[in-house]
Enzyme design. Structure first.
Site, PDB file in Angstrom:
ATOM      1  N   LYS A 145       0.894  -1.057  -0.015  1.00 51.50           N
ATOM      2  CA  LYS A 145       0.170   0.193   0.077  1.00 51.50           C
ATOM      3  C   LYS A 145       0.896   1.168   0.099  1.00 51.50           C
ATOM      4  CE  LYS A 145      -4.440   1.209   0.570  1.00 51.50           C
ATOM      5  NZ  LYS A 145      -5.674   0.443  -0.100  1.00 51.50           N
ATOM      6  N   GLY A 150     -20.573   7.559   3.904  1.00 55.18           N
ATOM      7  CA  GLY A 150     -19.519   7.785   2.869  1.00 55.18           C
ATOM      8  C   GLY A 150     -20.026   7.456   1.547  1.00 55.18           C
ATOM      9  N   VAL A 151     -20.368   8.427   0.815  1.00 52.03           N
ATOM     10  CA  VAL A 151     -20.929   8.067  -0.429  1.00 52.03           C
ATOM     11  C   VAL A 151     -20.042   8.808  -1.406  1.00 52.03           C
ATOM     12  CG1 VAL A 151     -23.400   7.687  -0.369  1.00 52.03           C
ATOM     13  CG2 VAL A 151     -22.507  10.169  -0.325  1.00 52.03           C
ATOM     14  N   VAL A 204     -16.911   4.548  -3.808  1.00 54.03           N
ATOM     15  CA  VAL A 204     -17.445   3.029  -3.631  1.00 54.03           C
ATOM     16  C   VAL A 204     -19.008   3.444  -3.244  1.00 54.03           C
ATOM     17  CG1 VAL A 204     -17.271   0.946  -2.470  1.00 54.03           C
ATOM     18  CG2 VAL A 204     -15.234   1.920  -3.447  1.00 54.03           C
TER      19      VAL A 204
HETATM   20  P1  NAD Z   1     -13.729   8.051  -1.600  1.00 50.65           P
HETATM   21  O1  NAD Z   1     -12.647   8.998  -1.039  1.00 50.65           O
HETATM   22  O2  NAD Z   1     -14.302   8.253  -2.876  1.00 50.65           O
HETATM   23  O3  NAD Z   1     -14.815   8.324  -0.514  1.00 50.65           O
HETATM   24  C1  NAD Z   1     -14.914   8.303   0.837  1.00 50.65           C
HETATM   25  C2  NAD Z   1     -16.209   9.137   1.038  1.00 50.65           C
HETATM   26  O4  NAD Z   1     -16.188   9.140   2.611  1.00 50.65           O
HETATM   27  C3  NAD Z   1     -16.159  10.566   0.704  1.00 50.65           C
HETATM   28  O5  NAD Z   1     -17.301  11.082   0.047  1.00 50.65           O
HETATM   29  C4  NAD Z   1     -15.677  11.389   1.997  1.00 50.65           C
HETATM   30  O6  NAD Z   1     -16.280  12.886   2.002  1.00 50.65           O
HETATM   31  C5  NAD Z   1     -16.666  10.642   2.900  1.00 50.65           C
HETATM   32  N1  NAD Z   1     -16.217  10.614   4.209  1.00 50.65           N
HETATM   33  C6  NAD Z   1     -14.998  10.903   5.091  1.00 50.65           C
HETATM   34  N2  NAD Z   1     -15.182  10.996   6.340  1.00 50.65           N
HETATM   35  C7  NAD Z   1     -16.306  10.886   6.511  1.00 50.65           C
HETATM   36  C8  NAD Z   1     -17.120  10.802   7.596  1.00 50.65           C
HETATM   37  N3  NAD Z   1     -16.278  10.883   9.085  1.00 50.65           N
HETATM   38  N4  NAD Z   1     -18.437  10.439   7.797  1.00 50.65           N
HETATM   39  C9  NAD Z   1     -19.181  10.330   6.472  1.00 50.65           C
HETATM   40  N5  NAD Z   1     -18.166  10.292   5.334  1.00 50.65           N
HETATM   41  C10 NAD Z   1     -17.126  10.484   5.370  1.00 50.65           C
HETATM   42  O7  NAD Z   1     -13.044   6.725  -1.186  1.00 50.65           O
HETATM   43  P2  NAD Z   1     -13.532   5.367  -2.056  1.00 50.65           P
HETATM   44  O8  NAD Z   1     -12.805   5.193  -2.962  1.00 50.65           O
HETATM   45  O9  NAD Z   1     -15.060   5.285  -2.088  1.00 50.65           O
HETATM   46  O10 NAD Z   1     -13.190   3.999  -0.701  1.00 50.65           O
HETATM   47  C11 NAD Z   1     -14.102   4.292   0.365  1.00 50.65           C
HETATM   48  C12 NAD Z   1     -13.436   3.325   1.339  1.00 50.65           C
HETATM   49  O11 NAD Z   1     -13.601   1.969   0.785  1.00 50.65           O
HETATM   50  C13 NAD Z   1     -12.041   3.486   1.906  1.00 50.65           C
HETATM   51  O12 NAD Z   1     -11.649   3.024   3.336  1.00 50.65           O
HETATM   52  C14 NAD Z   1     -11.070   2.570   1.023  1.00 50.65           C
HETATM   53  O13 NAD Z   1      -9.929   2.091   1.473  1.00 50.65           O
HETATM   54  C15 NAD Z   1     -12.041   1.614   0.791  1.00 50.65           C
HETATM   55  N6  NAD Z   1     -11.975   0.653  -0.608  1.00 50.65           N
HETATM   56  C16 NAD Z   1     -11.959   1.339  -1.716  1.00 50.65           C
HETATM   57  C17 NAD Z   1     -11.779   0.565  -2.822  1.00 50.65           C
HETATM   58  C18 NAD Z   1     -11.936   1.358  -4.310  1.00 50.65           C
HETATM   59  O14 NAD Z   1     -12.023   0.502  -4.936  1.00 50.65           O
HETATM   60  N7  NAD Z   1     -12.002   2.735  -4.347  1.00 50.65           N
HETATM   61  C19 NAD Z   1     -11.371  -0.901  -2.782  1.00 50.65           C
HETATM   62  C20 NAD Z   1     -11.493  -1.422  -1.617  1.00 50.65           C
HETATM   63  C21 NAD Z   1     -11.549  -0.598  -0.393  1.00 50.65           C
END
Ligand code: NAD
Length: 356
Positions: A80, A181-182, A185
């Site tokens: 990572k 968190g929207v 994903v």
């Molecule tokens: P992202 O940054 O696009 O989305 C995260 C969202 O969470 C954002 O909209 C942000 O504003 C919101 N957020 C942050 N703090 C918050 C809080 N306290 N309360 C509510 N909302 C909050 O990230 P992502 O790519 O959607 O990933 C989300 C999670 O999934 C992460 O933990 C990431 O490691 C995990 N993940 C993502 C992927 C992927 O394909 N992108 C794959 C596996 C795991």
């Protein structure tokens, strides 16, 4: 702190620090294991209060990637990267090209892709400096591109499996789901759930992402501090890690926790606490493997988007086995998943893997 004494240090094969004043790059790449293949895992662009928090994050996330890739059956080890976001720091082409040079300097031991705060465009800039990158736009039916819709699909199928297991319901129609968190994903997941007839509750700290969500599907907005405690069937953490912990668990009303965020549990014992409260936990790295499954087919140039979909279709079987073993042994689902991952890594050291 000396990294060897860090509580999250778990015999990582390498922890590499990069500091390039010209571009502003401050990054850490952690390679936890290459036993099953090159260490693969996304790059996070995030503001950390203290540099030690960045070390903690990268050490935990890279070990999680070893486990995730092992259980998903991929020929990848675990790694990572985190890029430390300075005050007012922005993602620029120069920053991600510098990160690309950092990745390249490891000669293929680490393969990067998108994670929180990183977009496809950033990975295009990384690609200008190194071939050890995935999650890039693809032509035609080839596998690859933005991993987040694939992650969302896996989480959706995992929620279906958990609902079948815990609530004995074959359909998500009328099932109440709270999504924390929207972002990338969470947004895709919410659309899939809305199409399946689930009733949605969403929280985010970004007004922009909430507005985008309200344009795309019907959902009730909840304050970020309340979302975990909403009166729902399923809580889907899709923001950051450590949200399920000794302080939050007593207030959770859902009977299922199943979401995309990495490292949802603050510590292993939180899995036991959930079990004591009869809350079914879908281990994060098992349910959220859809993105890395797509990344793997793209990186090894093996197969199509349809094959990615088929691979992701196996996530529910893995969860079902873990749920059943947990019930049979009285052991928490996260502990069962960790043991399974460690067994696969140990076996893989003597038996290299290939993508089918
Ligand atoms: P992202 O940054 O696009 O989305 C995260 C969202 O969470 C954002 O909209 C942000 O504003 C919101 N957020 C942050 N703090 C918050 C809080 N306290 N309360 C509510 N909302 C909050 O990230 P992502 O790519 O959607 O990933 C989300 C999670 O999934 C992460 O933990 C990431 O490691 C995990 N993940 C993502 C992927 C992927 O394909 N992108 C794959 C596996 C795991």
């Amino acid at each position: 702190m000396n990294v060897f004494d860090h509580p999250e240090f778990d015999l990582h094969e390498g922890v590499h620090f990069f500091d390039e004043p010209a571009s502003g790059l401050r990054a850490i790449i952690a390679i936890h294991s290459t036993a099953l293949g090159p260490a693969a895992g996304g790059c996070r662009f995030w503001h950390y209060e203290q540099s030690d928090d960045a070390v903690t994050d990268v050490l935990r996330l890279s070990r999680g990637m070893t486990y995730k890739n092992a259980v998903a059956g991929l020929p990848f080890g675990g790694g990572k990267a985190v890029i430390v976001k300075g005050p007012g720091g922005r993602s620029t082409p120069e920053l991600f090209r510098a990160f690309g040079r950092a990745v390249d300097s490891l000669g293929g031991l680490y393969v990067t892709a998108e994670d929180v705060g990183v977009a496809v465009e950033d990975m295009r800039n990384v690609r200008l400096e190194t071939p050890y990158v995935s999650g890039l736009p693809q032509e035609g039916a080839a596998a690859g591109g933005d991993p987040s819709p694939w992650t969302a699909l896996g989480v959706f199928l995992g929620i279906e499996a958990a609902v079948r297991d815990r609530l004995e319901r074959d359909s998500l129609a009328g099932i109440r789901v709270a999504i924390q968190g929207v972002g990338h994903v969470g947004h895709h997941l919410a659309k899939l759930l809305a199409d399946a007839g689930a009733e949605l509750f969403i929280a985010d700290v970004s007004r922009e992402n909430l507005a985008r969500a309200h344009d795309a599907f019907t959902a009730t907005e909840v304050a970020p501090r309340d979302v975990l405690y909403t009166d729902v069937d399923v809580v889907a953490p899709c923001a950051l890690g450590n949200v399920i912990n000794s302080e939050t668990i007593p207030g959770i009303r859902a009977s299922i926790i199943a979401g995309a965020a990495n490292n949802q549990l603050a510590v292993e014992a939180d899995g036991d606490r959930l079990m004591e409260r009869n809350i079914l936990y879908a281990p994060d790295y098992v349910i959220n493997a859809g993105g890395i499954i797509s990344v793997a087919r793209e990186y090894f140039e093996k197969g199509s988007a349809d094959e990615v979909r088929d691979d992701i279709g196996r996530i529910p079987e893995r969860l079902n086995r873990i749920f059943a073993e947990s019930r049979a042994n009285g052991e928490a689902t996260n502990r069962i998943a960790d043991e399974l991952a460690r067994r696969i890594v140990a076996a893989g050291r003597s038996e290299p893997r290939r993508i089918a």
